[in-house]
Design a protein around this motif. Structure first.
Motif, PDB file in Angstrom:
ATOM      1  N   GLU A 167       0.831  -1.210   0.000  1.00 35.12           N
ATOM      2  CA  GLU A 167       0.000   0.000   0.000  1.00 35.12           C
ATOM      3  C   GLU A 167       0.864   1.259   0.000  1.00 35.12           C
ATOM      4  O   GLU A 167       0.616   2.201  -0.748  1.00 35.12           O
ATOM      5  N   GLU A 168       1.871   1.252   0.822  1.00 34.28           N
ATOM      6  CA  GLU A 168       2.741   2.426   0.896  1.00 34.28           C
ATOM      7  C   GLU A 168       3.463   2.628  -0.437  1.00 34.28           C
ATOM      8  O   GLU A 168       3.581   3.746  -0.936  1.00 34.28           O
ATOM      9  N   ASN A 169       3.934   1.538  -1.023  1.00 36.11           N
ATOM     10  CA  ASN A 169       4.614   1.641  -2.315  1.00 36.11           C
ATOM     11  C   ASN A 169       3.688   2.181  -3.399  1.00 36.11           C
ATOM     12  O   ASN A 169       4.080   3.035  -4.198  1.00 36.11           O
ATOM     13  N   LEU A 170       2.456   1.666  -3.406  1.00 36.65           N
ATOM     14  CA  LEU A 170       1.489   2.133  -4.410  1.00 36.65           C
ATOM     15  C   LEU A 170       1.254   3.629  -4.242  1.00 36.65           C
ATOM     16  O   LEU A 170       1.284   4.398  -5.211  1.00 36.65           O
ATOM     17  N   ASP A 171       1.040   4.028  -3.012  1.00 35.98           N
ATOM     18  CA  ASP A 171       0.769   5.435  -2.723  1.00 35.98           C
ATOM     19  C   ASP A 171       1.947   6.311  -3.166  1.00 35.98           C
ATOM     20  O   ASP A 171       1.768   7.313  -3.859  1.00 35.98           O
ATOM     21  N   LEU A 172       3.150   5.893  -2.788  1.00 34.58           N
ATOM     22  CA  LEU A 172       4.330   6.698  -3.129  1.00 34.58           C
ATOM     23  C   LEU A 172       4.569   6.750  -4.636  1.00 34.58           C
ATOM     24  O   LEU A 172       4.929   7.791  -5.186  1.00 34.58           O
ATOM     25  N   VAL A 174       2.373   6.418  -7.096  1.00 40.55           N
ATOM     26  CA  VAL A 174       1.380   7.284  -7.743  1.00 40.55           C
ATOM     27  C   VAL A 174       1.752   8.751  -7.507  1.00 40.55           C
ATOM     28  O   VAL A 174       1.667   9.581  -8.405  1.00 40.55           O
ATOM     29  N   ARG A 175       2.227   9.038  -6.304  1.00 40.93           N
ATOM     30  CA  ARG A 175       2.611  10.425  -6.025  1.00 40.93           C
ATOM     31  C   ARG A 175       3.876  10.830  -6.776  1.00 40.93           C
ATOM     32  O   ARG A 175       4.019  11.982  -7.189  1.00 40.93           O
TER      33      ARG A 175
END
Ligand code: ATP
Ligand code: MG
Length: 575
Positions: A167-172, A174-175
């Motif tokens: 989840e953290e990787n996906l969020d980062l 995308v950002r």
């Protein structure tokens, strides 16, 4: 120096027309795939340049190999730009590459493709790998990543960010894509194995942040895929069957395989072969760009450059370049090809195709005392003895001529067969002349020769059977056109520039360009257009330079006449 033709692979890389079907290890692999039906009988190759400079003759090798295979197997050939680094890539390079590939005769039909067309797909695939726990966003700096990488003998170290949640990787990620982070603040890495003996598998970087405008995608992206992440997937998207590349990518193949298998997508076969290297030149775009940027040459198309545009400007033919690519075969071991072999291929082709003309590079005035003043005779000259269809032309003969300075010697040794006081020679397509007087200026410089001619020898031999040992070229002084001639030698003074401890720039040959401001050419050349090729009889092959105008003719010496390819291998002097 290694023999350019590899023992086991002397065969053609691009010629289909030769009676014996060309064979080499790449073709053998393809034959095997066709036999087993591996790709459903398809053959699809590509040439994947990065548009960060002009193409050089090494690229021609790859183009001829890839295109030749597609053509001979009735397959397809793509031109695909690997345009993943907007900071180095320019439209000028894209345009020049398209021109050069077409010039070589490699037909990519409507398949002019760009890795940048796949940026959306690559992004989706990156998300897929993150979701599978196979990629992570890393905040280590470039230097830290290098330090963590380990060496050939030591394993690498895991990044502290390696075990972030999906989840953290996906969020980062995308950002990253949305432009929230500055250049260099983080990257996306594949999560493979920091202890792999293959350094390419130690969590390679897939994406970096670059707030840079791309020639094709403009400002749509501020993250760009690394070459290693883009290349194999681009081949897969295009349905390439045989992804032919140079040997240094052998160690990258396990990585490309890992990406393709992790994504579960179509898997092309990568095949590596040895680069073409040629002595007395450099072939990395990085080096060539430096020569251009530092003004060491006149531009990418300087006739001394090993670029295809430079070679074209100088008068090289695509046929000669394709022939070299054929002769040098396809090998698994690196070697250096002698520039003499390329020149040999060039002479072979120019000999068959170039019109012969007469030109005098370093003129010496000749006055024929017994030739009537004001008389002009038009002599018939053969345009190309190798090509009867090329016909003949008329060249003017008159009382005052120019011959080549080096065709006269005042104190000639007995081995010197050309013109000397009291000696007789033939003027090509004209008469026998004999030197009767040498005129000098106050400083002792020879300014003109006085000769007599034998009217009985017009266009042939002497009726009394006497022989001459030399035939000289000449032009009629009143009719000849002034022209500039540019004579080229190798750009570097040593076979492997930069290999003897000197920077390659310090190996530049200071005499690689000699300009003769005023030579004389026969009047039939009055209307020549840039690009036209000729043999200046007894001097060399020349072409009309891009700078040439009817008011100021400019010729490049493409190559000299002397083909000492056989002897060259012992030589180490700049040529
Ligand atoms: P350079 O070091 O000159 O920049 P490159 O390999 O980085 O060369 P690319 O634009 O990536 O240049 O090359 C496009 C294709 O041409 C690649 O598939 C590469 O393998 C091939 N190629 C480049 N140089 C040679 C060479 N000397 N001989 C054969 N193939 C070559
Ligand atoms: Mg490259």
């Amino acid at each position: 120096m290694d023999n350019p033709t590899h023992e086991t692979d002397t065969a053609s890389s691009s010629g289909a027309a030769s009676p014996a079907a060309p064979t080499n290890f790449v073709r053998n692999l393809i034959d095997e795939d066709l036999r087993t039906g591996r790709f459903g009988g398809r053959v699809h190759t590509r040439f994947p340049p990065e548009p960060n400079g002009y193409l050089h003759i090494g690229h021609a090798k790859s183009i001829c190999l890839n295109y030749g295979i597609a053509r001979d197997y009735g397959g397809k050939f793509n031109l695909r730009f690997d345009d993943t680094n907007p900071t180095k890539e320019e439209q000028e390079y894209i345009d020049s590459i398209i021109t050069d590939v077409r010039w070589l005769g490699a037909d990519f039909e409507d398949r002019l493709l760009y890795a940048s067309d796949y940026f959306d797909q690559l992004y989706e695939w990156a998300l897929q790998l993150i979701k599978a726990g196979k990629a992570y966003v890393d905040h280590l700096s470039a230097d830290e990543i290098r330090d963590h990488r380990g060496t050939l003998t030591e394993p690498g170290k895991d990044s502290p960010y390696r075990n972030r949640s999906i989840e953290e990787n996906l969020d980062l990620f995308v950002r990253m894509k949305n432009g929230e982070f500055p250049d260099g603040s983080c990257v996306l890495r594949a999560k493979i194995d920091m202890a792999s003996p293959n350094l390419n598998l130690r969590d390679p970087v897939m994406y970096r942040i670059l707030h840079a405008e791309h020639p094709r995608t403009g400002n749509k992206w501020c993250i760009y895929p690394m070459y290693d992440w883009a290349h194999g997937q681009s081949d897969s998207i295009e349905g390439i069957t045989h992804s032919i590349c140079t040997l240094e990518f052998e160690d990258h193949r396990p990585l490309y395989d890992w990406f393709i298998e992790s994504l579960g997508i179509y898997h092309p076969q990568q095949i590596e072969f040895a680069r073409l290297n040629i002595n007395y030149t450099v072939m990395s775009k990085r080096f060539l760009r430096r020569l251009v940027q530092e003004g060491r040459v006149r531009g990418w198309d300087d006739p001394r450059m090993p670029t295809l545009s430079g070679m074209r400007r100088r008068g090289y033919t695509p046929e000669a370049i394709r022939k070299l690519c054929d002769l040098t075969g396809v090998s698994k071991s690196n070697s250096v090809v002698d520039i003499g072999l390329l020149e040999h291929c060039l002479r072979d082709h120019l000999n068959l195709t170039s019109a012969r003309v007469m030109a005098v590079l370093r003129p010496l005035k000749v006055i024929i005392d017994n030739y009537p003043e004001g008389q002009i005779e038009w002599m018939e000259a053969i345009n190309n003895p190798e090509d009867p269809a090329a016909g003949t032309r008329q060249i003017p003969f008159s009382r005052e001529l120019y011959i080549e300075q080096e065709d006269f010697m005042e104190d000639a040794p007995s081995k010197f067969y050309r013109l000397a006081p009291g000696r007789e020679v033939r003027l090509r397509y004209a008469y026998f002349i004999k030197c009767v007087n040498v005129v000098k200026d106050a400083s002792g410089q020879i300014v003109e020769l006085h000769c007599t001619y034998d009217p009985e020898t017009r266009g042939g031999d002497a009726p009394d059977g006497r022989k001459v040992k030399a035939t000289l070229h000449w032009v009629s002084a009143a009719h000849a056109l002034p022209a500039e001639a540019r004579l080229y030698s190798t750009l570097f003074d040593t076979p492997e520039p930069g290999s003897d401890g000197r920077d390659f720039i310090d190996c530049l040959n200071p005499n690689s360009l000699e300009v003769i401001e005023k030579c004389w050419v026969e009047p039939s050349l009055a209307a020549v257009k840039p690009g036209a090729r000729f043999q200046f009889e007894r001097i060399g092959y020349f072409n009309v330079d891009l700078d040439s105008t009817p008011e100021h003719l400019v010729f490049n010496r493409t190559v000299t006449l002397r083909d000492d390819w056989a002897k060259i291998q012992q030589k180490s002097q700049p040529r």
